[in-house]
Design a protein around this motif. Structure first.
Motif, PDB file in Angstrom:
ATOM      1  N   GLU B  66       0.834  -1.198   0.000  1.00 31.84           N
ATOM      2  CA  GLU B  66       0.000   0.000   0.000  1.00 31.84           C
ATOM      3  C   GLU B  66       0.865   1.242   0.000  1.00 31.84           C
ATOM      4  O   GLU B  66       1.740   1.405   0.867  1.00 31.84           O
ATOM      5  N   PHE B  67       0.640   2.104  -0.961  1.00 35.62           N
ATOM      6  CA  PHE B  67       1.345   3.374  -1.044  1.00 35.62           C
ATOM      7  C   PHE B  67       0.562   4.404  -0.233  1.00 35.62           C
ATOM      8  O   PHE B  67      -0.631   4.623  -0.446  1.00 35.62           O
ATOM      9  N   LYS B  68       1.257   5.037   0.705  1.00 33.60           N
ATOM     10  CA  LYS B  68       0.657   6.101   1.504  1.00 33.60           C
ATOM     11  C   LYS B  68       1.492   7.358   1.330  1.00 33.60           C
ATOM     12  O   LYS B  68       2.573   7.497   1.923  1.00 33.60           O
ATOM     13  N   ARG B  69       0.954   8.257   0.534  1.00 29.53           N
ATOM     14  CA  ARG B  69       1.701   9.478   0.216  1.00 29.53           C
ATOM     15  C   ARG B  69       1.987  10.303   1.464  1.00 29.53           C
ATOM     16  O   ARG B  69       3.085  10.830   1.638  1.00 29.53           O
ATOM     17  N   SER B  70       1.005  10.395   2.353  1.00 26.17           N
ATOM     18  CA  SER B  70       1.154  11.246   3.543  1.00 26.17           C
ATOM     19  C   SER B  70       2.255  10.745   4.467  1.00 26.17           C
ATOM     20  O   SER B  70       2.852  11.519   5.210  1.00 26.17           O
ATOM     21  N   GLN B  71       2.526   9.455   4.407  1.00 24.20           N
ATOM     22  CA  GLN B  71       3.556   8.866   5.259  1.00 24.20           C
ATOM     23  C   GLN B  71       4.829   8.525   4.487  1.00 24.20           C
ATOM     24  O   GLN B  71       5.778   7.987   5.053  1.00 24.20           O
ATOM     25  N   SER B  72       4.834   8.797   3.180  1.00 24.34           N
ATOM     26  CA  SER B  72       5.972   8.426   2.331  1.00 24.34           C
ATOM     27  C   SER B  72       6.358   6.968   2.558  1.00 24.34           C
ATOM     28  O   SER B  72       7.529   6.638   2.738  1.00 24.34           O
TER      29      SER B  72
END
Lengths: 115, 114
Positions: B66-72
């Motif tokens: 899972e890619f989470k932009r907010s958490q890099s």
């Protein structure tokens, strides 16, 4: 289909001896080619990459050099090996025409031990 | 400076347990993201990749990430680990259009207990 050949699989060389590792790619043309080194217990470090014949970019200063004499051939060399050159060397290629799909394909690696 | 971090050097899980391997990146823009697996003495095999779109990507061998932009972050997961999953796992990133190619994390060694 595309394949990548890397040899030899294992190599034991004395300190001060020369080195030549070869990597060839089949089934594609004009690939980007890469040499990585994996030291024991560490990640992969990019050593060299090439976007075309005779074009070599070096990532880190070291005792090694690379050459690309043909489109699908990438050679890693040294004139005099050091103990610190021991490691697992991986060749990889990427289809340069599909930079949106930058999946890299790896060879099986060469285990180099300098004694 | 651009970097990829895998904070767990070694993880041990029991067969059948769930697994999550962590990966964080530091780049100026959203890079392409990859997970590779390496069996002992072998080259690397791609498990999955993220370029854009759906942030949950499915890969081979039952893995997902899972890619989470907010958490890099781009963490790798598997609901139920098999003994054959024991290997070293590498997170990697590349910048779109960059010939320099992949930057790898330091890897996470996975041990699976019977």
């Amino acid at each position: 289909s595309q394949t990548i050949h890397q040899w030899p699989a294992t190599l034991v060389q004395p300190v001060g001896s020369p080195l030549s590792l070869e990597c060839t790619v089949e089934g594609t043309s004009n690939p980007n080619l890469y040499w990585y080194r994996q030291a024991a217990g560490r990640g992969l470090q990019l050593l060299f990459y090439s976007v075309g014949i005779g074009q070599i970019s070096s990532e880190v200063p070291q005792n090694l050099s690379a050459s690309r004499p043909q489109d699908r051939q990438f050679i890693l060399s040294s004139k005099k090996l050091l103990l610190s050159d021991s490691g697992f060397y991986l060749c990889a290629w990427v289809n340069q025409d599909r930079l949106m799909n930058t999946e890299a394909f790896f060879g099986q690696g060469t285990r180099l031990t300098v004694v | 400076a651009q970097s990829v971090t895998q904070p767990d050097i070694h993880i041990t899980v029991s067969e059948g347990a769930s697994l999550e391997l962590r990966c964080n990146y530091s780049y100026g823009a959203t890079p392409y993201l990859f997970w590779y697996v390496q069996s002992p003495g072998q080259g690397l095999q791609l498990l999955l990749k993220y370029f854009s779109g759906d942030t949950l990507v499915q890969g081979i061998k039952g893995f997902e990430a899972e890619f989470k932009r907010s958490q890099s972050s781009f963490n790798l997961r598997k609901p139920s680990v098999h003994w054959s999953d024991a290997a070293e796992y590498f997170c990697a990133v590349s910048l779109p259009g960059s010939a320099r190619q992949l930057t790898f994390g330091s890897g996470t060694q996975l041990t699976v207990l019977p």
